[in-house]
Design a protein around this motif. Structure first.
Motif, PDB file in Angstrom:
ATOM      1  N   LYS A   1       0.828  -1.215   0.000  1.00 24.53           N
ATOM      2  CA  LYS A   1       0.000   0.000   0.000  1.00 24.53           C
ATOM      3  C   LYS A   1       0.854   1.253   0.000  1.00 24.53           C
ATOM      4  O   LYS A   1       0.319   2.352   0.010  1.00 24.53           O
ATOM      5  CB  LYS A   1      -0.953  -0.041   1.200  1.00 24.53           C
ATOM      6  CG  LYS A   1      -2.003  -1.149   1.048  1.00 24.53           C
ATOM      7  CD  LYS A   1      -3.014  -1.199   2.162  1.00 24.53           C
ATOM      8  CE  LYS A   1      -4.029  -2.295   1.857  1.00 24.53           C
ATOM      9  NZ  LYS A   1      -5.043  -2.454   2.881  1.00 24.53           N
TER      10      LYS A   1
ATOM     11  N   TYR B   1     -15.559  -0.505   1.460  1.00 27.75           N
ATOM     12  CA  TYR B   1     -15.458   0.466   2.562  1.00 27.75           C
ATOM     13  C   TYR B   1     -14.213   1.340   2.497  1.00 27.75           C
ATOM     14  O   TYR B   1     -13.962   2.122   3.422  1.00 27.75           O
ATOM     15  CB  TYR B   1     -15.467  -0.281   3.913  1.00 27.75           C
ATOM     16  CG  TYR B   1     -14.513  -1.450   3.926  1.00 27.75           C
ATOM     17  CD1 TYR B   1     -13.161  -1.273   4.178  1.00 27.75           C
ATOM     18  CD2 TYR B   1     -14.958  -2.731   3.614  1.00 27.75           C
ATOM     19  CE1 TYR B   1     -12.278  -2.333   4.143  1.00 27.75           C
ATOM     20  CE2 TYR B   1     -14.085  -3.807   3.582  1.00 27.75           C
ATOM     21  CZ  TYR B   1     -12.752  -3.603   3.838  1.00 27.75           C
ATOM     22  OH  TYR B   1     -11.877  -4.654   3.792  1.00 27.75           O
TER      23      TYR B   1
ATOM     24  N   THR C   1     -10.218  -5.225  -5.213  1.00 25.85           N
ATOM     25  CA  THR C   1      -8.800  -5.458  -4.910  1.00 25.85           C
ATOM     26  C   THR C   1      -8.181  -6.402  -5.931  1.00 25.85           C
ATOM     27  O   THR C   1      -7.113  -6.118  -6.502  1.00 25.85           O
ATOM     28  CB  THR C   1      -8.650  -6.043  -3.492  1.00 25.85           C
ATOM     29  OG1 THR C   1      -9.223  -5.116  -2.571  1.00 25.85           O
ATOM     30  CG2 THR C   1      -7.190  -6.300  -3.149  1.00 25.85           C
TER      31      THR C   1
ATOM     32  N   SER D   1     -14.835  -9.640  -2.262  1.00 23.80           N
ATOM     33  CA  SER D   1     -16.172  -9.135  -1.921  1.00 23.80           C
ATOM     34  C   SER D   1     -16.723  -8.317  -3.092  1.00 23.80           C
ATOM     35  O   SER D   1     -17.545  -8.797  -3.855  1.00 23.80           O
ATOM     36  CB  SER D   1     -16.097  -8.314  -0.639  1.00 23.80           C
ATOM     37  OG  SER D   1     -17.337  -7.759  -0.338  1.00 23.80           O
ATOM     38  N   THR D   2     -16.232  -7.084  -3.298  1.00 16.99           N
ATOM     39  CA  THR D   2     -16.617  -6.349  -4.510  1.00 16.99           C
ATOM     40  C   THR D   2     -15.770  -6.808  -5.699  1.00 16.99           C
ATOM     41  O   THR D   2     -16.127  -6.575  -6.858  1.00 16.99           O
ATOM     42  CB  THR D   2     -16.401  -4.831  -4.343  1.00 16.99           C
ATOM     43  OG1 THR D   2     -15.000  -4.582  -4.194  1.00 16.99           O
ATOM     44  CG2 THR D   2     -17.159  -4.287  -3.148  1.00 16.99           C
ATOM     45  N   GLY D   3     -14.618  -7.366  -5.427  1.00 12.29           N
ATOM     46  CA  GLY D   3     -13.663  -7.736  -6.488  1.00 12.29           C
ATOM     47  C   GLY D   3     -12.700  -6.607  -6.818  1.00 12.29           C
ATOM     48  O   GLY D   3     -11.794  -6.785  -7.643  1.00 12.29           O
TER      49      GLY D   3
ATOM     50  N   ASP E   1      -5.749 -14.467  -2.204  1.00 10.74           N
ATOM     51  CA  ASP E   1      -6.129 -13.449  -1.222  1.00 10.74           C
ATOM     52  C   ASP E   1      -7.038 -14.091  -0.179  1.00 10.74           C
ATOM     53  O   ASP E   1      -7.513 -15.220  -0.370  1.00 10.74           O
ATOM     54  CB  ASP E   1      -6.798 -12.244  -1.890  1.00 10.74           C
ATOM     55  CG  ASP E   1      -6.621 -10.938  -1.085  1.00 10.74           C
ATOM     56  OD1 ASP E   1      -6.043 -10.991   0.021  1.00 10.74           O
ATOM     57  OD2 ASP E   1      -7.065  -9.881  -1.561  1.00 10.74           O
ATOM     58  N   ASP E   2      -7.271 -13.358   0.907  1.00 12.93           N
ATOM     59  CA  ASP E   2      -8.118 -13.901   1.967  1.00 12.93           C
ATOM     60  C   ASP E   2      -9.584 -13.909   1.551  1.00 12.93           C
ATOM     61  O   ASP E   2     -10.290 -14.885   1.769  1.00 12.93           O
ATOM     62  CB  ASP E   2      -7.932 -13.105   3.279  1.00 12.93           C
ATOM     63  CG  ASP E   2      -8.229 -11.620   3.130  1.00 12.93           C
ATOM     64  OD1 ASP E   2      -8.081 -11.083   2.007  1.00 12.93           O
ATOM     65  OD2 ASP E   2      -8.613 -10.982   4.125  1.00 12.93           O
TER      66      ASP E   2
HETATM   67  O1  LIG Z   1     -13.141  -7.650  -3.021  1.00 15.73           O
HETATM   68  P1  LIG Z   1     -12.888  -6.389  -2.244  1.00 15.73           P
HETATM   69  O2  LIG Z   1     -14.132  -5.576  -2.034  1.00 15.73           O
HETATM   70  O3  LIG Z   1     -11.771  -5.601  -2.818  1.00 15.73           O
HETATM   71  O4  LIG Z   1     -12.464  -6.820  -0.747  1.00 15.73           O
HETATM   72  C1  LIG Z   1     -11.433  -7.728  -0.484  1.00 15.73           C
HETATM   73  C2  LIG Z   1     -10.194  -7.074   0.057  1.00 15.73           C
HETATM   74  O5  LIG Z   1     -10.509  -6.352   1.251  1.00 15.73           O
HETATM   75  C3  LIG Z   1      -9.532  -6.633   2.249  1.00 15.73           C
HETATM   76  O6  LIG Z   1      -8.413  -5.808   2.076  1.00 15.73           O
HETATM   77  P2  LIG Z   1      -8.264  -4.339   2.692  1.00 15.73           P
HETATM   78  O7  LIG Z   1      -7.722  -3.470   1.623  1.00 15.73           O
HETATM   79  O8  LIG Z   1      -9.478  -3.942   3.440  1.00 15.73           O
HETATM   80  O9  LIG Z   1      -7.117  -4.377   3.728  1.00 15.73           O
HETATM   81  P3  LIG Z   1      -6.270  -5.335   4.605  1.00 15.73           P
HETATM   82  O10 LIG Z   1      -5.996  -6.585   3.796  1.00 15.73           O
HETATM   83  O11 LIG Z   1      -5.079  -4.514   4.828  1.00 15.73           O
HETATM   84  O12 LIG Z   1      -7.108  -5.616   5.830  1.00 15.73           O
HETATM   85  C4  LIG Z   1      -9.146  -8.067   1.942  1.00 15.73           C
HETATM   86  O13 LIG Z   1      -7.891  -8.407   2.512  1.00 15.73           O
HETATM   87  C5  LIG Z   1      -9.165  -8.128   0.441  1.00 15.73           C
HETATM   88  O14 LIG Z   1      -7.891  -7.822  -0.128  1.00 15.73           O
END
Ligand SMILES: O=P(O)(O)OC[C@H]1O[C@H](OP(=O)(O)OP(=O)(O)O)[C@H](O)[C@@H]1O
Ligand code: HPA
Length: 183
Positions: free
Chosen positions: A85, A102, A130, A126-128, A122-123
């Motif tokens: 980041k 969010y 990332t 959700s929206t896709g 990735d973990d």
């Molecule tokens: O499909 P999306 O809507 O993109 O959500 C998924 C992403 O959200 C979280 O990351 P986040 O950037 O919140 O930060 P973190 O991993 O640092 O907690 C998670 O780790 C995924 O990478």
């Protein structure tokens, strides 16, 4: 192999982030505590479902892909690449815009060569937003994306390509319901 994941997801506490129902879970947040047996279950299941043949690099995004990617890297001896980041301003660094349900921000890719065969993990999706940003950065770098795997698919996000979730969930204000698994 996924019983611990399913049980812990269905017990996950919820918080609001604006309009977004956010579940809190050890794999997606490291909170309250990440049980090694749960992380091992997740990493073993990912190794089983992914195509790792001839893969040069495992790619993930800061922060909550890192522990999963580290476990996979230790199991497979495949090096780990992390989109950060923060910018390092190295020659060839690729910046992409990340948006989630969010938050918004930037992700920075370094260390991928043209022609690298990579898997992306990735973990959660959700929206896709990332994973779309990660895939765009890798395409820009000229990588060959062999496979994409996530621990948790939340809802039905489209990525423009196939990906494999270990579990699929529905989330509302009352909590998480697991509606499908990879086996
Ligand atoms: O499909 P999306 O809507 O993109 O959500 C998924 C992403 O959200 C979280 O990351 P986040 O950037 O919140 O930060 P973190 O991993 O640092 O907690 C998670 O780790 C995924 O990478
Ligand atoms: O609801 C969530 N919980 C944890 N991590 C997440 N990443 C996107 N959505 C979520």
């Amino acid at each position: 192999m996924l019983e611990r994941l399913i049980e812990s997801l269905e017990a996950a506490p919820m918080v609001q982030r604006g309009d977004y129902h956010y579940f809190i879970h050890p794999i997606t947040d490291g909170v309250p505590l990440l049980d090694p047996a749960l992380l091992r279950d997740v990493a073993c299941a990912m190794v089983t479902v992914m195509d790792l043949h001839g893969v040069d690099k495992i790619v993930t995004a800061e922060a909550m892909g890192i522990h999963i990617g580290t476990a996979l890297s230790l199991m497979t001896d495949i090096p780990l690449n992390i989109l950060r980041k923060r910018s390092y301003s190295l020659p060839g660094e690729i910046a992409v815009h990340q948006s989630t349900g969010y938050s918004t921000g930037q992700l920075y890719l370094n260390g991928i060569e043209k022609g690298d065969r990579v898997v992306v993990i990735d973990d959660v999706i959700s929206t896709g937003g990332t994973l779309k940003a990660v895939l765009a950065a890798l395409e820009n770098a000229g990588a060959e994306i062999v496979d994409v795997c996530v621990v948790i698919q939340r809802g039905e996000p489209e990525l423009g390509r196939a990906y494999t979730p270990l579990v699929t969930i529905d989330v509302d204000a009352d909590g998480v319901r697991v509606i499908d698994t990879c086996r």
